[in-house]
Design a protein around this motif. Structure first.
Motif, mmCIF file in Angstrom:
data_model
loop_
_atom_site.group_PDB
_atom_site.id
_atom_site.type_symbol
_atom_site.label_atom_id
_atom_site.label_comp_id
_atom_site.label_asym_id
_atom_site.label_seq_id
_atom_site.Cartn_x
_atom_site.Cartn_y
_atom_site.Cartn_z
ATOM 1 N N ALA B 185 0.842 -1.201 0.000
ATOM 2 C CA ALA B 185 0.000 0.000 0.000
ATOM 3 C C ALA B 185 0.874 1.247 0.000
ATOM 4 C CB ALA B 185 -0.930 0.001 1.208
ATOM 5 N N ASP B 191 0.600 8.436 0.888
ATOM 6 C CA ASP B 191 -0.375 9.307 1.557
ATOM 7 C C ASP B 191 -1.666 8.562 1.817
ATOM 8 O OD1 ASP B 191 1.240 11.538 1.584
ATOM 9 O OD2 ASP B 191 0.668 12.101 -0.457
ATOM 10 N N ALA B 192 -2.147 7.878 0.783
ATOM 11 C CA ALA B 192 -3.396 7.148 0.939
ATOM 12 C C ALA B 192 -3.237 6.087 2.021
ATOM 13 C CB ALA B 192 -3.806 6.515 -0.390
ATOM 14 N N ALA B 193 -2.088 5.443 2.064
ATOM 15 C CA ALA B 193 -1.854 4.392 3.064
ATOM 16 C C ALA B 193 -1.944 4.961 4.472
ATOM 17 C CB ALA B 193 -0.485 3.750 2.835
ATOM 18 N N ALA B 194 -1.334 6.121 4.688
ATOM 19 C CA ALA B 194 -1.345 6.722 6.024
ATOM 20 C C ALA B 194 -2.767 7.057 6.451
ATOM 21 C CB ALA B 194 -0.484 7.981 6.041
ATOM 22 N N HIS B 195 -3.584 7.490 5.485
ATOM 23 C CA HIS B 195 -4.929 7.938 5.834
ATOM 24 C C HIS B 195 -5.933 6.800 5.944
ATOM 25 C CE1 HIS B 195 -4.368 12.261 5.979
ATOM 26 N NE2 HIS B 195 -3.503 12.127 5.001
ATOM 27 N N ILE B 196 -5.515 5.564 5.717
ATOM 28 C CA ILE B 196 -6.422 4.448 6.020
ATOM 29 C C ILE B 196 -5.913 3.687 7.238
ATOM 30 C CG2 ILE B 196 -7.422 4.177 3.725
ATOM 31 C CD1 ILE B 196 -5.443 1.745 3.456
ATOM 32 N N ILE B 198 -2.559 3.083 8.244
ATOM 33 C CA ILE B 198 -1.277 2.375 8.247
ATOM 34 C C ILE B 198 -0.199 3.265 8.868
ATOM 35 C CG2 ILE B 198 0.545 1.400 6.780
ATOM 36 C CD1 ILE B 198 -1.684 0.553 4.827
#
Ligand SMILES: Nc1ncnc2c1ncn2[C@@H]1O[C@H](COP(=O)(O)OP(=O)(O)OP(=O)(O)O)[C@@H](O)[C@H]1O
Ligand SMILES: [Mg+2]
Lengths: 241, 319
Positions: B185, B191-196, B198
């Motif tokens: 991810a 960025d997307a990973a941090a916001h889900i 991770i």
């Protein structure tokens, strides 16, 4: 007391105050519209709330507790999820695996079985059932936007930040997206939505906040906002210029 | 939950058996092969282990690390210092531990850097360690190089093979774990990973440290094959580039890609060196460039689900 509160938030980029002393409140269960011309600071405000960037000054509280300075993953696990203006789905993963990743990491201690169940439920909920096993690149734009929403929803948020999920959609797709947002809200999620599509803002938001040059220009019921002379001046004037 | 997992195991059991059989067959090599073959095969296995450990972190995340030589060198110096007092397996573990401790500290600082900045920093680490060791040796020990205890080429061979086997297992398990999913991810969109949800920093640090453990262990083994080492030999930047190239050449999407890349590369290198000693680097470079241009997902990418990809392309073209 609101579920999410911002007080005196400011963020400067070089010489430019992208967000300038903004206060906001989000009540539990409401849909707040966030509008303003290009460059008004809307996305920057989302970045501050979701922890992507830290404010230069000001405070943010979620469910009454200060959450300023927390990392994005901590805020997500607490219950603040977001979408991105330019969709950031994982192109190398299938639709199912995109959502599964959110379901697995979005909440601490969720078992694989629970994550899979959440994934299937969320994909059905946003109407991507027929695309479950497809690759992200097979999705039309409206589908990509829905997947972006599904990835946020699978983390089981209390607050959902939607950044222009209707940009580029045709009128019937906008209608579908409005329905989806209403459904999300009915399931108990408070929403802040950034949108340029006025019809959508007027249709689903209980309250609207207007940003201009990083400052809060107006706030109130959609009907009042649409009649507010200052808003008409910057918003419509700015768009036509 | 048990059901899909079980089905996956059934499907994967055939390649699993083939890999196990291949490793077992290689294990018998010292019984009948020449001493030279055993030494050559140790090198191939070392390259396979290094490129596999490189791919463990850099494959899914897309963070190109050129620190391999640094951790390899730490392993080499571990053997140089403790080679006379510890058995080889203990040296491997010590080399691995020292490397991952350094990787953790370095990673904590540098994994904030993205893209080419991270790559440059990791490359700088090799030079930094080389000069640090050189300075310490000349200042405190009054020497430049050191002699290393030898354990014999067959012991080296078996230790390398054991390392590769353990690494294959670790890489296999990592891919299937949540950490592995998180790494992919991050590679897709950090960025997307941090916001889900991770914890991207923690996940990257863990994988970076784990991969450098294996690099350090490999260095500890290889050092015992060289009677003498000095900072220039131990921290040779070629050991950063080769594993990365082999992994890219073989393809990092698949578990065995880096191993395949290492075998092809090592064989190629051997042929080129003996046949065209003066042109070897040029030919090598040309093949590498061609590989990157024409096989972006590596040799194993060519075999990979080609027809399925084609089919998926059709609706995109239509819409
Ligand atoms: N990371 C950044 N670095 C520097 N400047 C930035 C950064 N992010 C935003 N800005 C600047 O801050 C201002 C506000 O940008 P922002 O993206 O918040 O606007 P917006 O209201 O979301 O606009 P749009 O409707 O076009 O999406 C702009 O001038 C933008 O160029
Ligand atoms: Mg924006």
């Amino acid at each position: 007391m609101g579920i999410l509160e911002g007080r005196a938030l400011s963020k400067r980029f070089g010489g430019r105050l992208a967000v300038d002393d903004v206060d906001f409140d989000l009540e539990d269960g409401e849909i707040l519209g966030l509008i303003g011309p290009n460059g008004a600071g809307k996305t920057t405000l989302f970045n501050l709330i979701s922890g992507a960037i830290t404010p230069d000054s000001g405070a943010i509280a979620f469910e009454g507790k200060s959450v300023g300075g927390l990392a994005p993953h901590r805020l997500c696990r607490l219950g603040i999820a977001r979408t991105f203006q330019k969709a950031k789905n994982f192109p190398g993963l299938s639709v199912y695996d995109n959502v599964l990743t959110s379901a697995q990491f979005g909440k601490k201690g969720r078992s694989d079985a629970a994550a899979r169940e959440m994934t299937e439920r969320t994909i059905e909920f946003v109407g991507l059932g027929p695309f479950l096993g497809k690759s992200v690149t097979d999705l039309p734009l409206a589908g990509q936007k829905r997947l972006e929403v599904a990835r946020a929803l699978a983390t089981a948020p209390r607050v959902l930040l939607l950044d222009e999920v209707m940009a580029g959609l045709n009128p019937s797709e906008v209608g579908g997206a409005m329905e989806l947002i209403a459904m999300i809200n009915e399931s108990g999620v408070a929403v802040i939505m950034i949108e340029h599509v006025m019809k959508a803002i007027m249709g689903v938001c209980g309250r609207v906040m207007v940003l201009h040059h990083g400052q809060k220009l107006a706030e109130g019921a959609p009907e009042d906002i649409s009649r507010n002379p200052a808003v008409i001046e910057v918003y419509l004037g700015g768009r036509r210029a | 939950m048990g059901n899909p997992g079980l089905r996956l195991d059934m499907k994967k059991s055939v390649p699993f058996a083939i890999v196990a059989a291949a490793l077992a067959a290689v294990a018998f090599l010292p019984r009948f092969a020449s001493a030279y073959s055993v030494v050559f095969c140790s090198s191939v296995i070392m390259y396979a282990a290094l490129s596999l450990s490189y791919a463990m972190f850099s494959g899914p995340t897309g963070y190109v690390s050129l620190a391999t030589a640094a951790f390899f060198g730490v392993g080499i110096y571990t053997s140089a210092f403790f080679g006379k007092s510890l058995p080889l397996p203990a040296l491997m573990i010590a080399g691995g531990v020292f490397s991952s401790v350094i990787a953790f500290a370095v990673g904590a600082i540098t994994l904030r850097l993205r893209g080419v900045y991270f790559t440059i920093f990791t490359f700088g680490l090799v030079e930094l360690l080389k000069h640090f060791v050189l300075w310490t040796e000349t200042t405190f020990a009054g020497t430049r190089g050191r002699t290393v205890a030898s354990f014999g080429s067959v012991t080296v061979f078996y230790c390398m093979l054991a390392l590769l086997t353990a690494l294959l297992l670790a890489a296999f398990l990592l891919r299937r774990s949540r950490v592995g999913k998180a790494l992919s991810a991050i590679g897709e969109s950090e960025d997307a990973a941090a916001h889900i949800g991770i914890n991207t920093t923690a996940v990257k640090l863990l994988a970076f440290s784990l991969s450098s453990f294996a690099m350090g262990a490999a260095g500890a083994v290889m050092a015992t094959r060289w009677a003498y080492i000095d900072p220039g030999i131990a921290f040779n930047s070629l050991m950063s580039f080769m594993p990365a190239l082999m992994a890219i050449f073989g393809g990092t999407d698949r578990l065995l890609g880096p191993v395949a890349g290492a075998i092809v590369f090592a064989a190629l290198e051997e042929q080129l060196i003996t046949r065209f000693p003066s042109l070897y680097m040029i030919i090598f470079g040309a093949i590498m460039i061609a590989a990157i241009l024409f096989m972006p997902s590596g040799v194993t990418g060519l075999i990979r689900r080609r027809p399925a990809k084609r089919k998926e392309d059709v609706p995109v073209g239509d819409s």
